[in-house]
Design a protein around this motif. Structure first.
Motif, mmCIF file in Angstrom:
data_model
loop_
_atom_site.group_PDB
_atom_site.id
_atom_site.type_symbol
_atom_site.label_atom_id
_atom_site.label_comp_id
_atom_site.label_asym_id
_atom_site.label_seq_id
_atom_site.Cartn_x
_atom_site.Cartn_y
_atom_site.Cartn_z
ATOM 1 N N ILE A 126 0.809 -1.222 0.040
ATOM 2 C CA ILE A 126 0.032 -0.010 0.157
ATOM 3 C C ILE A 126 0.749 1.183 0.099
ATOM 4 N N VAL A 127 1.943 1.216 0.804
ATOM 5 C CA VAL A 127 2.586 2.338 0.680
ATOM 6 C C VAL A 127 3.414 2.801 -0.431
ATOM 7 N N TRP A 128 3.935 1.465 -0.962
ATOM 8 C CA TRP A 128 4.386 1.664 -2.423
ATOM 9 C C TRP A 128 3.336 2.417 -3.342
ATOM 10 N N LEU A 129 2.201 1.881 -3.353
ATOM 11 C CA LEU A 129 1.243 2.426 -4.304
ATOM 12 C C LEU A 129 1.122 3.936 -3.796
ATOM 13 N N GLU A 130 0.930 4.153 -2.746
ATOM 14 C CA GLU A 130 0.789 5.549 -2.495
ATOM 15 C C GLU A 130 1.878 6.635 -2.836
ATOM 16 N N GLY A 131 3.011 5.848 -2.983
ATOM 17 C CA GLY A 131 4.260 6.782 -3.419
ATOM 18 C C GLY A 131 4.113 6.873 -4.892
ATOM 19 N N LEU A 132 3.387 6.427 -5.694
ATOM 20 C CA LEU A 132 3.346 6.676 -7.013
ATOM 21 C C LEU A 132 2.818 7.963 -7.531
ATOM 22 N N PRO A 133 3.243 8.667 -8.513
ATOM 23 C CA PRO A 133 2.808 9.766 -9.087
ATOM 24 C C PRO A 133 1.341 9.496 -9.612
ATOM 25 N N ALA A 134 0.389 10.715 -9.486
ATOM 26 C CA ALA A 134 -0.872 10.604 -10.028
ATOM 27 C C ALA A 134 -0.762 10.847 -11.538
ATOM 28 N N THR A 135 -0.187 10.050 -12.368
ATOM 29 C CA THR A 135 -0.152 10.268 -13.763
ATOM 30 C C THR A 135 -0.342 8.616 -14.591
ATOM 31 N N ALA A 136 -0.216 8.988 -15.818
ATOM 32 C CA ALA A 136 -0.394 7.649 -16.566
ATOM 33 C C ALA A 136 0.759 6.758 -16.414
ATOM 34 N N GLU A 137 1.923 7.510 -16.286
ATOM 35 C CA GLU A 137 2.946 6.670 -15.743
ATOM 36 C C GLU A 137 2.932 5.953 -14.354
ATOM 37 N N GLY A 163 4.834 13.352 11.879
ATOM 38 C CA GLY A 163 5.130 13.145 13.334
ATOM 39 C C GLY A 163 4.107 12.057 14.066
ATOM 40 N N TRP A 164 4.502 12.186 15.449
ATOM 41 C CA TRP A 164 3.384 11.627 16.523
ATOM 42 C C TRP A 164 2.177 11.993 16.342
ATOM 43 N N ARG A 165 1.928 13.202 16.352
ATOM 44 C CA ARG A 165 0.688 13.980 16.617
ATOM 45 C C ARG A 165 -0.231 13.670 15.430
ATOM 46 N N ALA A 166 0.370 13.209 14.313
ATOM 47 C CA ALA A 166 -0.518 12.966 12.841
ATOM 48 C C ALA A 166 -1.086 11.501 13.321
ATOM 49 N N LEU A 167 -0.408 10.602 14.244
ATOM 50 C CA LEU A 167 -0.829 9.218 14.127
ATOM 51 C C LEU A 167 -2.354 9.131 14.776
ATOM 52 N N ARG A 168 -2.796 10.325 15.407
ATOM 53 C CA ARG A 168 -4.076 9.995 16.234
ATOM 54 C C ARG A 168 -5.235 9.522 15.647
ATOM 55 N N ARG A 169 -5.411 10.268 14.640
ATOM 56 C CA ARG A 169 -6.764 9.541 13.761
ATOM 57 C C ARG A 169 -6.620 8.368 13.213
ATOM 58 N N PRO A 170 -5.622 8.009 12.501
ATOM 59 C CA PRO A 170 -5.394 6.846 11.937
ATOM 60 C C PRO A 170 -5.450 5.540 13.088
ATOM 61 N N ALA A 171 -4.509 5.924 14.219
ATOM 62 C CA ALA A 171 -4.742 4.954 15.455
ATOM 63 C C ALA A 171 -5.939 4.774 15.988
ATOM 64 N N ALA A 172 -6.725 5.825 15.900
ATOM 65 C CA ALA A 172 -8.296 5.730 16.658
ATOM 66 C C ALA A 172 -9.255 4.903 15.633
ATOM 67 N N GLY A 173 -8.748 5.143 14.305
ATOM 68 C CA GLY A 173 -9.746 4.305 13.486
ATOM 69 C C GLY A 173 -9.245 2.978 13.308
ATOM 70 N N LEU A 174 -7.821 2.630 13.572
ATOM 71 C CA LEU A 174 -7.277 1.195 13.711
ATOM 72 C C LEU A 174 -8.026 0.646 14.906
ATOM 73 N N LEU A 175 -7.831 1.192 15.877
ATOM 74 C CA LEU A 175 -8.401 0.485 17.316
ATOM 75 C C LEU A 175 -10.045 0.241 17.160
ATOM 76 N N ALA A 182 1.187 9.205 7.684
ATOM 77 C CA ALA A 182 0.827 10.225 8.458
ATOM 78 C C ALA A 182 2.020 10.625 9.427
ATOM 79 N N TYR A 183 2.625 9.606 9.998
ATOM 80 C CA TYR A 183 3.641 9.726 10.847
ATOM 81 C C TYR A 183 4.771 10.193 10.284
ATOM 82 N N ARG A 184 5.052 9.736 8.947
ATOM 83 C CA ARG A 184 6.153 10.093 8.131
ATOM 84 C C ARG A 184 6.044 11.545 7.667
ATOM 85 N N ALA A 185 4.973 12.180 7.646
ATOM 86 C CA ALA A 185 4.545 13.445 7.160
ATOM 87 C C ALA A 185 4.596 14.337 8.172
#
Length: 555
Positions: free
Chosen positions: A43-54, A194-206, A189-192
């Motif tokens: 999934i992370v690999w897919l998200e790193g691709l540009p939004a282009t035909a290539e 830091g830790w504060r950005a993890l709150r919503r994904p972590a809550a959703g995962l739980l 989110a963490y990569r972009a």
């Protein structure tokens, strides 16, 4: 551009890692954590691709590579199953791997396309398309192959997957794909931020993890289970090479093994039904063929009837059935026979879901493949049947028969339950999947019986499994396994198979999650192509009238 750049996508490391983790999630490894994180690198690999035909081309190539690694690790047993018997084994392995990897390429391309066109949440798009891909390979007519889907990886942890009685194993696949997408979102989110950005994904995962598991634990504690029948299960352990070269000797060997295995049962064990494996009676047709002046196989009938009368129990055993078509012609079947003391054969079930090419050649005349060893199968497709009634100490019970890999098809188990079955009987011959030596045993020996756990949870019926060389076992309606036998060793046991009085949501409604996911994926793709066509129609054109490709254009 060289051949490597054409075939291998950029930054292929995460795809290889994800494929390996997916292999570890399946039996015989059954590593719990991997089911929830194995898809994250992909999934992370897919998200790193540009939004282009290539970017979309890279997504398709990456999906193919990921699928190639994943399915090779999970399904390598296709090669092992036949390599001892024919050099065509390599093609029997390669063809489905390439087809399934192509499906994964479509899934990855679809995810990238929809994400690029609309920016819809990853947590929605990924599980929808992943589940739609599973629906695709489960509905390919005569070559359908829903073997070891993502939800089946948790069959070793039945306390966690009780929600299968609501949504089935494919609904669990959606759940696990969603969990993987949430973990990937958290990582991004963490990569972009830091830790504060993890709150919503972590809550959703739980929340996503907690609700189905809480339901499952509650069912585990409150589901009322009762005995349905007492069964004897026999594992004669006849080697496959003998079954291939001398079927009469194979059947005789199975009877002699049975005589030893059940010698202590008469007078000591009470049972309602004795179960023998698939095609144990494969030396001749069991049924009479008047057009050929063939009376059937009276010796085998008499020996099975004798076992039933000695044990005062009914008998389920696999054999080769035949229907007289006249002219003279006949149609063979992979069948299961039910014997009743004093009455003989009272029911024959003919296998509905047949192994492609080995049991039935799909779409093409079988004669084209008769020169290939163990191909060119022309078995007939059986009809849907009602469950078989068995007299028990408390009255009666009914069971539904599943021959060999029919246990991977949930519609058959649902059919039986809706028509009054109390438990399932799975008779199989897994000796194809390896030999006694440890190095010749394939993962299919563990993957195949794992499906029966899901069928029991989905329908809340117990199941009894008799395998020629193992694994034989009992599964209860909660998915708990007991009386598991060793591989490639003669074995027998007597046990109660249990049931419930519930008709589950999944039995009533079927694969709602899978169907909705497939429809949603199709609608999303349709909307994407429609938007693409509209965008191209509005794009600026050159003096010659050709559309000008915008540098920032999406995939």
């Amino acid at each position: 551009m060289n051949w490597r750049a054409r075939i291998v996508p950029e930054r292929a490391g995460p795809l290889l890692l994800g494929g390996v983790l997916m292999g570890l999630a399946h039996p015989p490894f059954h590593l719990l954590v991997t089911s929830f994180v194995a898809l994250v690198p992909f999934i992370v690999w897919l998200e790193g691709l540009p939004a282009t035909a290539e970017g979309r081309r890279q997504a398709r190539k990456g999906g193919f590579l990921f699928g190639l690694v994943y399915y090779t690790l999970v399904l390598y047993w296709l090669l092992v199953a036949l390599v001892f018997y024919t050099w065509w084994a390599f093609f029997a392995f390669l063809a489905p791997i390439l087809i399934l990897a192509t499906f994964m390429s479509w899934v990855a391309g679809g995810i990238h396309l929809v994400r690029a066109r609309f920016g819809w949440p990853l947590q929605l798009v990924f599980p929808v398309f992943w589940t739609a891909g599973e629906v695709l390979r489960a509905h390919l007519l005569d070559v359908s192959f829903p073997w070891m889907q993502l939800g089946d990886t948790l069959s070793a942890y039945p306390v966690l997957v009780g929600a299968a009685d609501l949504v089935g194993s494919r609904g669990l696949s959606f759940w696990l794909a969603l969990a993987n997408a949430l973990v990937a979102s958290g990582f991004l989110a963490y990569r972009a931020g830091g830790w504060r950005a993890l709150r919503r994904p972590a809550a959703g995962l739980l929340l996503v993890l907690a609700l189905p598991i809480a339901y499952s634990v509650a069912r585990w504690q409150t589901l009322e289970v009762r005995p349905a029948a007492r069964v004897g299960v026999v594992q004669p352990n006849v080697p496959q090479h003998l079954r291939n070269t001398d079927r009469a000797a194979s059947t005789d060997s199975a009877f002699r093994s049975t005589a030893t295995l059940i010698s202590a049962w008469p007078g000591r064990e009470r049972m309602d039904l004795v179960i023998f494996p698939e095609t144990m009676l494969a030396g001749r047709f069991m049924d009479s063929l008047p057009s050929f002046d063939y009376p059937g196989w009276p010796d085998a009938r008499n020996r099975v009837t004798g076992i039933g009368e000695m044990l005062d129990a009914e008998v389920a055993v696999g054999g080769v059935g035949a229907a007289d078509l006249g002219n003279p012609e006949y149609q063979p079947y992979n069948s299961a026979y039910h014997f009743r003391p004093g009455e003989g054969i009272v029911n024959r079930y003919d296998k509905r879901f047949l192994v492609p090419f080995v049991e039935r050649v799909p779409f093409m005349p079988p004669a084209w493949f008769q020169a290939i060893p163990y191909a060119g199968g022309n078995f007939g497709i059986g009809e849907w049947q009602a469950p078989v009634e068995v007299a028990t100490e408390d009255g009666s019970a009914a069971y539904g028969t599943m021959i060999c890999y029919e246990s991977i098809f949930s519609p058959l188990a649902r059919h039986y339950r809706r028509n009054g079955a109390d438990f399932l009987v799975n008779i199989t011959n897994d000796s194809w999947f390896g030999r006694d030596a440890w190095w010749s045993r394939s993962s299919a020996l563990w993957q195949h019986p794992a499906h029966l756990v899901m069928r029991s949870i989905e329908t809340r019926m117990g199941a009894a499994r008799s395998g020629n060389t193992g694994i034989s076992k009992i599964v209860d309606p909660l998915g708990r396994v007991s009386h598991r036998t060793e591989l490639f060793a003669p074995a027998s046991f007597v046990a109660d198979v249990s049931t419930t009085d519930e008709l589950t949501v999944y039995v009533r409604l079927g694969d709602v999650v899978g169907t909705l996911a497939a429809l949603a994926a199709l609608l999303a793709l349709g909307a994407s192509f429609l938007k693409d066509r509209t965008r191209r129609g509005r794009a600026p054109r050159s003096a010659s009238g050709e559309t000008v490709d915008q540098a920032s254009g999406s995939a």
